[in-house]
Scaffold this active site. Structure first.
Site, PDB file in Angstrom:
ATOM      1  N   ARG A  15       0.807  -1.219   0.000  1.00 28.82           N
ATOM      2  CA  ARG A  15       0.000   0.000   0.000  1.00 28.82           C
ATOM      3  C   ARG A  15       0.839   1.268   0.000  1.00 28.82           C
ATOM      4  O   ARG A  15       0.349   2.341  -0.347  1.00 28.82           O
ATOM      5  CB  ARG A  15      -0.940   0.004   1.208  1.00 28.82           C
ATOM      6  CG  ARG A  15      -2.185  -0.841   1.005  1.00 28.82           C
ATOM      7  CD  ARG A  15      -3.202  -0.536   2.076  1.00 28.82           C
ATOM      8  NE  ARG A  15      -2.842  -1.115   3.349  1.00 28.82           N
ATOM      9  CZ  ARG A  15      -3.292  -0.669   4.521  1.00 28.82           C
ATOM     10  NH1 ARG A  15      -4.061   0.408   4.566  1.00 28.82           N
ATOM     11  NH2 ARG A  15      -2.950  -1.258   5.639  1.00 28.82           N
ATOM     12  N   GLY A  78       2.606 -14.586   6.997  1.00 27.00           N
ATOM     13  CA  GLY A  78       2.056 -14.188   8.277  1.00 27.00           C
ATOM     14  C   GLY A  78       3.120 -13.940   9.332  1.00 27.00           C
ATOM     15  O   GLY A  78       4.281 -14.318   9.184  1.00 27.00           O
ATOM     16  N   THR A  79       2.680 -13.286  10.428  1.00 28.16           N
ATOM     17  CA  THR A  79       3.614 -12.921  11.489  1.00 28.16           C
ATOM     18  C   THR A  79       4.161 -14.153  12.219  1.00 28.16           C
ATOM     19  O   THR A  79       5.319 -14.166  12.653  1.00 28.16           O
ATOM     20  CB  THR A  79       2.930 -11.983  12.491  1.00 28.16           C
ATOM     21  OG1 THR A  79       1.688 -12.598  12.916  1.00 28.16           O
ATOM     22  CG2 THR A  79       2.625 -10.638  11.859  1.00 28.16           C
ATOM     23  N   GLU A 154      -8.040 -12.181  14.978  1.00 23.28           N
ATOM     24  CA  GLU A 154      -7.886 -11.223  13.884  1.00 23.28           C
ATOM     25  C   GLU A 154      -9.253 -10.730  13.418  1.00 23.28           C
ATOM     26  O   GLU A 154     -10.253 -11.470  13.466  1.00 23.28           O
ATOM     27  CB  GLU A 154      -7.129 -11.867  12.722  1.00 23.28           C
ATOM     28  CG  GLU A 154      -5.690 -12.214  13.029  1.00 23.28           C
ATOM     29  CD  GLU A 154      -4.844 -11.003  13.353  1.00 23.28           C
ATOM     30  OE1 GLU A 154      -5.079  -9.934  12.755  1.00 23.28           O
ATOM     31  OE2 GLU A 154      -3.964 -11.115  14.221  1.00 23.28           O
ATOM     32  N   ARG A 331      30.308  23.243   3.831  1.00 21.93           N
ATOM     33  CA  ARG A 331      30.389  21.830   3.448  1.00 21.93           C
ATOM     34  C   ARG A 331      31.157  21.010   4.478  1.00 21.93           C
ATOM     35  O   ARG A 331      31.804  21.561   5.358  1.00 21.93           O
ATOM     36  CB  ARG A 331      31.007  21.716   2.061  1.00 21.93           C
ATOM     37  CG  ARG A 331      30.100  22.275   0.950  1.00 21.93           C
ATOM     38  CD  ARG A 331      30.806  22.425  -0.370  1.00 21.93           C
ATOM     39  NE  ARG A 331      31.364  21.164  -0.851  1.00 21.93           N
ATOM     40  CZ  ARG A 331      32.099  21.064  -1.954  1.00 21.93           C
ATOM     41  NH1 ARG A 331      32.364  22.153  -2.677  1.00 21.93           N
ATOM     42  NH2 ARG A 331      32.571  19.896  -2.335  1.00 21.93           N
ATOM     43  N   TYR A 385      41.715  23.020  -7.101  1.00 26.16           N
ATOM     44  CA  TYR A 385      41.611  21.802  -7.912  1.00 26.16           C
ATOM     45  C   TYR A 385      42.163  22.063  -9.302  1.00 26.16           C
ATOM     46  O   TYR A 385      41.768  23.014  -9.969  1.00 26.16           O
ATOM     47  CB  TYR A 385      40.131  21.394  -7.986  1.00 26.16           C
ATOM     48  CG  TYR A 385      39.848  20.104  -8.715  1.00 26.16           C
ATOM     49  CD1 TYR A 385      40.538  18.935  -8.417  1.00 26.16           C
ATOM     50  CD2 TYR A 385      38.854  20.058  -9.693  1.00 26.16           C
ATOM     51  CE1 TYR A 385      40.255  17.755  -9.080  1.00 26.16           C
ATOM     52  CE2 TYR A 385      38.565  18.879 -10.356  1.00 26.16           C
ATOM     53  CZ  TYR A 385      39.267  17.730 -10.049  1.00 26.16           C
ATOM     54  OH  TYR A 385      38.983  16.549 -10.713  1.00 26.16           O
TER      55      TYR A 385
END
Length: 459
Positions: A15, A78-79, A154, A331, A385
């Protein structure tokens, strides 16, 4: 007594509609499963096993720093089946196992501790968390006989009378490990879903005359996340909880509804935080700070009396009494000294800036060591750099850098030096010297007309 924990984190979470495992969605900046793991540890449960399924490698990656073990549930049946997949973790152990769900990050460590304490004091085979709510639709019901818990049913398996029960199962338990292992062998999937329910273990224990208890708690703590909407509700609850803690400790939040603070952050008394600030990770903010709107601070140390306005500070340290922003970018691995000034559109990268140094605007400083009481003119760039490697620049104390200066690393500018505006510095500047590194100005009169570049209007 030995205590351990199982965390159910194998659900597919259909979901929530995401390629990311449900338990890895973040609440207040931290993955839900990591909230639960940290809660277990705070409650004194060091031995934690996470039951994983969908996206198992992603879950392992996100939880690797928590020093947990894993059990794999390849099919979600299932659990009860999930716990069966962790039998190897439980075998040979005696004591208590707490079973919590990885998608319910709001449960407090105090609640987990209270559940374990009640379980052990009453000598129960099982103890569960419950809540009483007006609309229990969709939740498993707790069936009691007097005060005793008989079973959990349940919702889809409830009869007419059981549907009227308002006490629901929170899906969080403590079990005696040996009793749990015994009961798991008796589980059946003879139900509406064709799954193995962990809740059926309660009925099995009761049939064997084992003692089952329940600890009622605020329903808010038990909320599980199954959709983006529920994720937003959970975020709001935890954010309100965090913000209230800081306000109770003497922090002013101008608008708590638009202030976002991580669970781990620490903030000192009399600090004032305006709306739309995001404070993440293990950030520590001192006393008497002023955070104007629209800043992000991540894993940083902000000392007392600092003012920050509409800026980003990442994995850095800002010294006492310093001002930052607006629109500054600090940074990682930067250290800004005391009473310094980092102004608008300034970027500091992996550099140390000394006390009372001013970098007021439109400047980039990278891979540099800068001393105290320096002043940087607008448009200064540390050229660190060369396209392949990064190089370091060293600037001493009391140095003045004129506008539009390039400092080409590696280079050193020593104490009390001045650099003329518009210079490109490629060599060492000695102490107390003036460095000028720019071409001599040449004016060629009439050049524009000779090139025909002036388009005069007819008079």
């Amino acid at each position: 007594m030995y205590k351990c924990s199982l965390i159910l984190a194998a659900g597919q979470g259909k979901r929530i509609k995401s390629n990311t495992p449900k338990v890895l969605h973040k609440v207040c900046g931290k993955e839900m499963v990591n909230h639960v793991i940290d809660t277990m540890r705070t409650a004194g449960l060091e031995d934690v096993n996470v039951i994983i399924g969908k996206g198992s490698e992603m879950v392992k990656g996100a939880t690797a720093s928590r020093n947990v073990t894993y059990s794999l549930q390849e099919e979600q049946l299932g659990t009860g089946h999930a716990v069966l997949c962790a039998v190897d973790f439980l075998k040979g152990k005696q004591g208590t196992v707490a079973i919590f769900t990885g998608d319910a990050p709001l449960v407090r460590a105090e609640t987990a501790s209270a559940l374990i304490k009640l379980h052990e004091e009453q000598g129960n085979s099982a103890t569960l968390l419950s809540s009483i709510i007006d609309n229990p639709n969709g939740y498993g019901r707790i069936v009691r006989e007097g005060e005793a818990v008989l079973k959990i049913v349940e919702h889809k398996d409830c009869n007419e009378e059981e549907l009227k029960i308002k006490e629901i199962n929170a899906g969080m338990y403590c079990f005696d490990i040996e009793d749990l292992l015994f009961s798991l062998n008796k589980l059946s999937n003879n139900n509406a879903q064709g799954e193995y329910y962990l809740t059926d273990v309660i009925g099995i224990l009761k049939e064997d005359n084992k003692k089952v208890g329940a600890l009622p708690v605020d329903f808010e703590e038990t909320i599980g996340v199954n959709s983006r909407g529920e994720l937003a509700v959970t975020e709001k609850i935890l954010r309100d909880r965090i913000n209230k803690k800081h306000m109770d400790n003497g922090v002013t939040l101008i608008d708590p509804n638009s202030t976002y603070i991580s669970l781990e952050a620490e903030i000192g008394q009399d600090t004032v935080i305006y709306p739309n600030n995001v404070i993440e990770g293990d950030t520590v903010i001192g006393k008497d700070c002023l955070l104007y709107p629209n800043s992000r601070i991540f894993n940083s140390i902000i000392e007392d009396g600092v003012t920050i306005q509409a800026s980003v500070v990442l994995e850095s340290k800002i010294g006492e009494g310093t001002t930052v922003g607006p629109y500054a970018y600090i940074r990682p691995e930067s250290i800004i000294g005391k009473k310094a000034r980092i102004g608008d559109f300034v970027e500091i990268k992996k550099s140390t800036i000394g006390d009372k140094t001013k970098v007021s605007h439109l400047t980039y400083i990278g891979d540099a060591e800068v001393g105290s009481d320096c002043n940087f003119g607008c448009g200064t760039v540390v050229v660190n750099y060369d396209g392949t490697h990064k190089f370091k620049t060293k600037i001493g104390d009391n140095v003045f850098v004129g506008c539009n200066t390039n400092l080409v690393s590696p280079v050193e500018v020593k104490d009390y030096s001045y650099i003329a505006a518009g210079s490109t510095i490629t060599e060492e500047v000695p102490e107390a010297s003036l460095a000028i590194a720019r071409a001599r100005q040449v004016n060629i009169q009439g050049w524009v007309e000779k090139k025909g570049l002036i388009k005069r209007k007819d008079k």
